[in-house]
Design a protein around this motif. Structure first.
Motif, PDB file in Angstrom:
ATOM      1  N   HIS A  89       0.832  -1.211   0.000  1.00 38.79           N
ATOM      2  CA  HIS A  89       0.000   0.000   0.000  1.00 38.79           C
ATOM      3  C   HIS A  89       0.863   1.256   0.000  1.00 38.79           C
ATOM      4  CE1 HIS A  89      -2.972   2.994   1.155  1.00 38.79           C
ATOM      5  NE2 HIS A  89      -2.250   3.264   2.235  1.00 38.79           N
ATOM      6  N   ARG A  90       1.878   1.279   0.857  1.00 44.57           N
ATOM      7  CA  ARG A  90       2.732   2.465   0.933  1.00 44.57           C
ATOM      8  C   ARG A  90       3.554   2.631  -0.346  1.00 44.57           C
ATOM      9  NH1 ARG A  90       3.891   4.576   6.745  1.00 44.57           N
ATOM     10  NH2 ARG A  90       5.096   6.068   5.494  1.00 44.57           N
ATOM     11  N   ARG A  92       2.477   1.987  -3.348  1.00 41.20           N
ATOM     12  CA  ARG A  92       1.610   2.489  -4.419  1.00 41.20           C
ATOM     13  C   ARG A  92       1.175   3.926  -4.199  1.00 41.20           C
ATOM     14  NH1 ARG A  92      -0.921  -2.609  -3.899  1.00 41.20           N
ATOM     15  NH2 ARG A  92      -2.585  -1.617  -2.718  1.00 41.20           N
ATOM     16  N   ARG A  93       1.118   4.356  -2.947  1.00 36.85           N
ATOM     17  CA  ARG A  93       0.572   5.693  -2.703  1.00 36.85           C
ATOM     18  C   ARG A  93       1.576   6.768  -3.092  1.00 36.85           C
ATOM     19  NH1 ARG A  93       0.526   6.642   3.884  1.00 36.85           N
ATOM     20  NH2 ARG A  93       2.690   7.328   4.063  1.00 36.85           N
ATOM     21  N   ARG A  96       4.910  11.425   0.121  1.00 36.21           N
ATOM     22  CA  ARG A  96       4.519  12.565   0.943  1.00 36.21           C
ATOM     23  C   ARG A  96       5.753  13.142   1.621  1.00 36.21           C
ATOM     24  NH1 ARG A  96      -0.727  10.001   4.143  1.00 36.21           N
ATOM     25  NH2 ARG A  96      -1.919   9.394   2.282  1.00 36.21           N
ATOM     26  N   GLU A 190      10.432   6.420   3.559  1.00 33.82           N
ATOM     27  CA  GLU A 190       9.414   5.639   2.854  1.00 33.82           C
ATOM     28  C   GLU A 190       9.995   4.337   2.307  1.00 33.82           C
ATOM     29  OE1 GLU A 190       5.316   5.564   2.295  1.00 33.82           O
ATOM     30  OE2 GLU A 190       6.595   6.997   3.326  1.00 33.82           O
TER      31      GLU A 190
END
Length: 214
Positions: A89-90, A92-93, A96, A190
């Motif tokens: 999930h992280r 693909r997002r 930030r 990240e």
């Protein structure tokens, strides 16, 4: 059990979030004392979780393929799957910006209670849970398993121990180098979270599936 604890303990120790927060605490006026409070709280959390497991099992591992043994393996499998999904999930997002946490501006006025509480909040409880499920297999009638559990708790705290000792013995050098490390962790946070989540999750899934089918 030992190899699982090494993998889990290493993944916990390398987590970028708590290491960045710890470096911020060390940069405060009473940084060494705040760091010590954080470190001791972090270690106490790990020891407390292991102690609960030992109390539940009486220091004797459940029989293989028994309900408690299968439940512990299933829990590790679920945690592993959760880590893989979280990492995916992280990945693909959209990226930030990661600035310092909100409490960083008030770090000089932080108390040791605050530092201890931050350690509790930043503990990666999914991995800690995987460590607890693994510790269910410990046989405390053998010195080897005592050493394995002790080593796991220390390994999961190793990065904090190293930085705390560095700040004590070489404060001037530690300040600049640890701040450089914090900046590097911020830039690569990240990627580190994704990599650790995927690797630890895949390991837990593979080991759990193998244990369930054999």
């Amino acid at each position: 059990m030992v190899l699982d604890l090494v993998v889990i303990g290493t993944a916990i120790s390398l987590g970028p979030l708590h290491n960045s927060a710890f470096i911020l605490l060390l940069s405060a006026r009473s940084g060494v004392r705040l760091g010590l409070a954080f470190l001791l709280s972090w270690l106490a959390n790990l020891v407390a979780v292991i102690a609960v497991v030992v109390l539940l099992t009486g220091g004797q591992p459940p029989a293989r393929h028994s309900t408690p043994s299968t439940a512990a393996i299933a829990a590790k499998l679920a945690i592993g799957l959760g880590l893989v999904l979280y990492g995916a999930h992280r990945r693909r997002r959209p990226p930030r910006p990661h600035g310092p946490p909100r409490w960083a501006a008030r770090i000089d006025n932080a108390s040791w209670v605050t530092a201890a509480g931050v350690a509790w909040l930043l503990q990666p409880w999914g991995l800690v849970g995987a460590g607890a499920a693994t510790a269910l297999k410990a046989n405390l009638s053998t010195a080897g398993d005592w050493l394995a559990l002790t080593g796991y708790c220390l390994l999961a705290t190793l990065s904090l121990i190293v930085m705390e000792m560095y700040a004590v013995w070489a404060p001037a050098a530690a300040k600049s180098r640890l701040n450089a490390l914090r900046n590097w962790l911020g830039r690569h946070q990240e990627q580190l979270i994704i990599t650790l989540s995927l690797l630890a999750g895949l390991w837990l899934m593979a080991v759990s599936i193998y244990q369930l089918i054999t």
